[in-house]
Design a protein around this motif. Structure first.
Motif, PDB file in Angstrom:
ATOM      1  N   SER A 111      47.155   4.793  30.606  1.00 35.48           N
ATOM      2  CA  SER A 111      46.863   6.022  29.860  1.00 35.48           C
ATOM      3  C   SER A 111      48.133   6.626  29.258  1.00 35.48           C
ATOM      4  CB  SER A 111      46.146   7.042  30.738  1.00 35.48           C
ATOM      5  OG  SER A 111      46.992   7.461  31.787  1.00 35.48           O
ATOM      6  N   GLY A 112      49.244   6.533  29.954  1.00 36.66           N
ATOM      7  CA  GLY A 112      50.497   7.051  29.419  1.00 36.66           C
ATOM      8  C   GLY A 112      50.942   6.306  28.178  1.00 36.66           C
ATOM      9  N   LEU A 113      50.829   4.994  28.195  1.00 39.12           N
ATOM     10  CA  LEU A 113      51.200   4.195  27.033  1.00 39.12           C
ATOM     11  C   LEU A 113      50.259   4.471  25.873  1.00 39.12           C
ATOM     12  CD1 LEU A 113      52.995   2.008  25.775  1.00 39.12           C
ATOM     13  CD2 LEU A 113      51.462   0.300  26.769  1.00 39.12           C
ATOM     14  N   ARG A 114      48.973   4.563  26.162  1.00 37.07           N
ATOM     15  CA  ARG A 114      47.982   4.838  25.104  1.00 37.07           C
ATOM     16  C   ARG A 114      48.246   6.163  24.401  1.00 37.07           C
ATOM     17  NH1 ARG A 114      42.790   3.246  24.310  1.00 37.07           N
ATOM     18  NH2 ARG A 114      43.190   4.557  22.516  1.00 37.07           N
ATOM     19  N   LYS A 115      48.714   7.175  25.152  1.00 35.48           N
ATOM     20  CA  LYS A 115      49.006   8.477  24.539  1.00 35.48           C
ATOM     21  C   LYS A 115      50.154   8.384  23.549  1.00 35.48           C
ATOM     22  CE  LYS A 115      47.247  11.241  28.317  1.00 35.48           C
ATOM     23  NZ  LYS A 115      47.567  12.073  29.466  1.00 35.48           N
ATOM     24  N   VAL A 116      51.115   7.535  23.838  1.00 31.15           N
ATOM     25  CA  VAL A 116      52.275   7.375  22.955  1.00 31.15           C
ATOM     26  C   VAL A 116      51.917   6.551  21.719  1.00 31.15           C
ATOM     27  CG1 VAL A 116      54.608   6.407  22.808  1.00 31.15           C
ATOM     28  CG2 VAL A 116      53.911   7.646  24.851  1.00 31.15           C
ATOM     29  N   LEU A 117      51.040   5.576  21.880  1.00 35.04           N
ATOM     30  CA  LEU A 117      50.645   4.703  20.772  1.00 35.04           C
ATOM     31  C   LEU A 117      49.439   5.310  20.056  1.00 35.04           C
ATOM     32  CD1 LEU A 117      50.971   1.238  22.567  1.00 35.04           C
ATOM     33  CD2 LEU A 117      52.709   2.490  21.271  1.00 35.04           C
ATOM     34  N   GLU A 118      49.699   6.285  19.226  1.00 35.47           N
ATOM     35  CA  GLU A 118      48.620   7.003  18.535  1.00 35.47           C
ATOM     36  C   GLU A 118      48.041   6.169  17.398  1.00 35.47           C
ATOM     37  OE1 GLU A 118      50.051  10.802  17.275  1.00 35.47           O
ATOM     38  OE2 GLU A 118      50.763  11.311  19.268  1.00 35.47           O
ATOM     39  N   GLY A 119      46.724   6.201  17.275  1.00 38.54           N
ATOM     40  CA  GLY A 119      46.053   5.509  16.183  1.00 38.54           C
ATOM     41  C   GLY A 119      45.308   4.254  16.594  1.00 38.54           C
ATOM     42  N   ILE A 120      45.160   4.031  17.881  1.00 36.96           N
ATOM     43  CA  ILE A 120      44.390   2.881  18.372  1.00 36.96           C
ATOM     44  C   ILE A 120      42.908   3.162  18.116  1.00 36.96           C
ATOM     45  CG2 ILE A 120      43.731   1.562  20.423  1.00 36.96           C
ATOM     46  CD1 ILE A 120      46.633   1.077  19.723  1.00 36.96           C
ATOM     47  N   HIS A 121      42.199   2.189  17.581  1.00 34.26           N
ATOM     48  CA  HIS A 121      40.777   2.360  17.281  1.00 34.26           C
ATOM     49  C   HIS A 121      39.864   1.873  18.391  1.00 34.26           C
ATOM     50  CE1 HIS A 121      42.728   2.159  13.244  1.00 34.26           C
ATOM     51  NE2 HIS A 121      41.964   3.215  13.074  1.00 34.26           N
ATOM     52  N   TYR A 122      40.207   0.747  19.001  1.00 34.88           N
ATOM     53  CA  TYR A 122      39.349   0.133  20.004  1.00 34.88           C
ATOM     54  C   TYR A 122      40.189  -0.337  21.195  1.00 34.88           C
ATOM     55  CZ  TYR A 122      36.124  -0.145  16.059  1.00 34.88           C
ATOM     56  OH  TYR A 122      35.333   0.151  14.988  1.00 34.88           O
ATOM     57  N   GLU A 123      39.515  -0.488  22.326  1.00 36.00           N
ATOM     58  CA  GLU A 123      40.198  -0.941  23.529  1.00 36.00           C
ATOM     59  C   GLU A 123      39.397  -2.059  24.181  1.00 36.00           C
ATOM     60  OE1 GLU A 123      41.541   0.978  27.775  1.00 36.00           O
ATOM     61  OE2 GLU A 123      41.662   2.230  25.992  1.00 36.00           O
TER      62      GLU A 123
END
Length: 142
Positions: A111-123
């Motif tokens: 979750s910490g990495l995802r917050k920094v990498l803004e603009g992800i559409h899908y996981e």
């Protein structure tokens, strides 16, 4: 130089992670980025960068069989209306053969990495190659 992420377990992210992601997102110079957690230093680092001409199959082949990784893939496609589109996928790779401690470390840091990498559409989350097949990527964009 390291950036502190919003992760609850105190992981740090090296500056080149964010820089590589922004180059992929805005300049389209990378097709994918593979990230790893350096266990001793508790830092998220870039493990591999795929050039713009590489494919999803190249990304899948670059993931280790017995170690966890995060990956971001830039998927280009054409819609039924003949429009060119691009979507960013965040993939958590946690193979069955990886150690339990490593799986836990990647799960709690995501979750910490995802917050920094803004603009992800899908996981996507995968424990074996069939869970992250190219068909899964294509299905998400329909």
């Amino acid at each position: 130089m390291a950036l502190k992420t919003a992760s609850t377990n105190g992981m740090w992210m090296l500056e080149d992670c964010k820089r590589s992601f922004m180059e992929m997102k805005w300049k389209k110079v990378h097709r994918y980025i593979v990230f790893k957690i350096e266990e001793k230093s508790k830092k998220v680092a870039v493990d591999k960068v795929g050039a713009a001409g590489e494919t999803y199959h190249d990304l899948a082949a670059s993931l280790p069989e017995d170690d966890c990784r995060y990956a971001v893939f830039d998927f280009d496609y054409v819609t039924v209306d003949n429009c060119r589109m691009s979507k960013l996928f965040f993939i958590t790779w946690s193979p069955e053969a990886s150690r339990i401690r490593e799986k836990m470390m990647y799960a709690t840091s995501k979750s910490g990495l995802r917050k920094v990498l803004e603009g992800i559409h899908y996981e996507l989350q995968a424990t074996d190659p069939t869970e992250m097949g190219f068909d899964k990527i294509q299905d998400r964009t329909k």
